[in-house]
Design an enzyme around this catalytic site. Structure first.
Site, PDB file in Angstrom:
ATOM      1  N   CYS A 134       0.840  -1.203   0.000  1.00  0.00           N
ATOM      2  CA  CYS A 134       0.000   0.000   0.000  1.00  0.00           C
ATOM      3  C   CYS A 134       0.879   1.260   0.000  1.00  0.00           C
ATOM      4  O   CYS A 134       1.495   1.594  -1.001  1.00  0.00           O
ATOM      5  CB  CYS A 134      -1.001  -0.039   1.148  1.00  0.00           C
ATOM      6  SG  CYS A 134      -2.402   1.075   0.894  1.00  0.00           S
ATOM      7  N   HIS A 161      -3.134  -4.911   1.245  1.00  0.00           N
ATOM      8  CA  HIS A 161      -2.593  -5.336   2.544  1.00  0.00           C
ATOM      9  C   HIS A 161      -2.710  -6.854   2.687  1.00  0.00           C
ATOM     10  O   HIS A 161      -3.780  -7.362   3.025  1.00  0.00           O
ATOM     11  CB  HIS A 161      -3.385  -4.684   3.686  1.00  0.00           C
ATOM     12  CG  HIS A 161      -3.240  -3.203   3.767  1.00  0.00           C
ATOM     13  ND1 HIS A 161      -2.337  -2.592   4.610  1.00  0.00           N
ATOM     14  CD2 HIS A 161      -3.889  -2.211   3.119  1.00  0.00           C
ATOM     15  CE1 HIS A 161      -2.440  -1.278   4.471  1.00  0.00           C
ATOM     16  NE2 HIS A 161      -3.369  -1.021   3.574  1.00  0.00           N
ATOM     17  N   GLU A 217      -1.168  -8.487   5.042  1.00  0.00           N
ATOM     18  CA  GLU A 217      -1.056  -8.758   6.481  1.00  0.00           C
ATOM     19  C   GLU A 217      -2.429  -8.755   7.152  1.00  0.00           C
ATOM     20  O   GLU A 217      -2.643  -9.467   8.131  1.00  0.00           O
ATOM     21  CB  GLU A 217      -0.112  -7.737   7.152  1.00  0.00           C
ATOM     22  CG  GLU A 217      -0.646  -6.339   7.349  1.00  0.00           C
ATOM     23  CD  GLU A 217      -0.699  -5.491   6.088  1.00  0.00           C
ATOM     24  OE1 GLU A 217      -1.163  -4.346   6.176  1.00  0.00           O
ATOM     25  OE2 GLU A 217      -0.281  -5.971   5.015  1.00  0.00           O
TER      26      GLU A 217
END
Length: 199
Positions: free
Chosen positions: A80, A180, A182
């Site tokens: 990002c 993202h 994660e």
């Protein structure tokens, strides 16, 4: 044990750190100063506010060191805001030229907030070259408008308003993702990125 630095100046570095702890043989290291980069085998630049992270990178002298390590082949992944910071050229969907600081390490042009603001955030499954299907969270996400050698776009999505736009790119030892991984717990992304260490 592989040491993976996570730039911890601003943004969601804790989420990256948590998922790295779940990958066998990996020790995450918070990077806030130049000395923290000593001995790291790879580096992650997380999502957050790209302008703020860029200013902190520059003011702490980290930008020069990160660029130097990138030239020497240190694997770097930007997610990002991290993808924005890796880009050579950045424009904003609304205001156009931003003139913001970036590391200019990857030959990609990135458009900030290409899908809109926070309320237009979404989760989508993307096919990323060499990784496969990846579920990514797009939160005020940028898009990769173009890439030129040695960089190449390795993942696209078809957005109902934007059309086809790049969301993943590679250049030698660097990986840029506009989403993202994660947040969605995509360990496969991290395992692929860690394979750069052995290149």
């Amino acid at each position: 044990m592989v040491k993976v630095g996570v730039l911890a100046l601003q943004g969601d570095f804790l989420e990256h750190t948590q998922i790295l702890r779940e990958v066998e043989g990996v020790e995450p290291v918070a990077v806030k100063r130049i000395d923290d980069l000593k001995g790291v085998d790879a580096l992650i630049i997380p999502g957050g506010e790209s302008t703020t992270i860029g200013l902190l990178l520059s003011s702490r002298g980290l930008s020069t060191k990160v660029a130097e390590l990138a030239e020497k082949g240190l694997p770097i992944m930007g997610t990002c805001a991290g993808a924005i910071l890796l880009a050579t050229k950045v424009v904003d969907r609304v205001v156009g030229e931003t003139n913001q600081f970036t590391l200019k390490l990857m030959n990609i042009e990135v458009v900030r907030n290409i899908f809109g603001r926070q309320r237009e955030s979404f989760i989508a499954t993307v096919r990323v070259e060499n990784i496969g299907l990846v579920k990514g969270a797009f939160i005020r996400a940028p898009g990769i408008k173009s890439a030129w050698p040695p960089a190449r776009v390795t993942g696209y999505i078809n957005h109902p308003y934007i059309g086809e736009i790049g969301v993943a790119a590679e250049q030698n030892n660097m990986l840029a993702l506009t989403f993202h991984p994660e947040i969605t717990g995509e360990k496969g992304v991290y395992k692929y990125f860690l394979s750069f260490i052995k290149r």
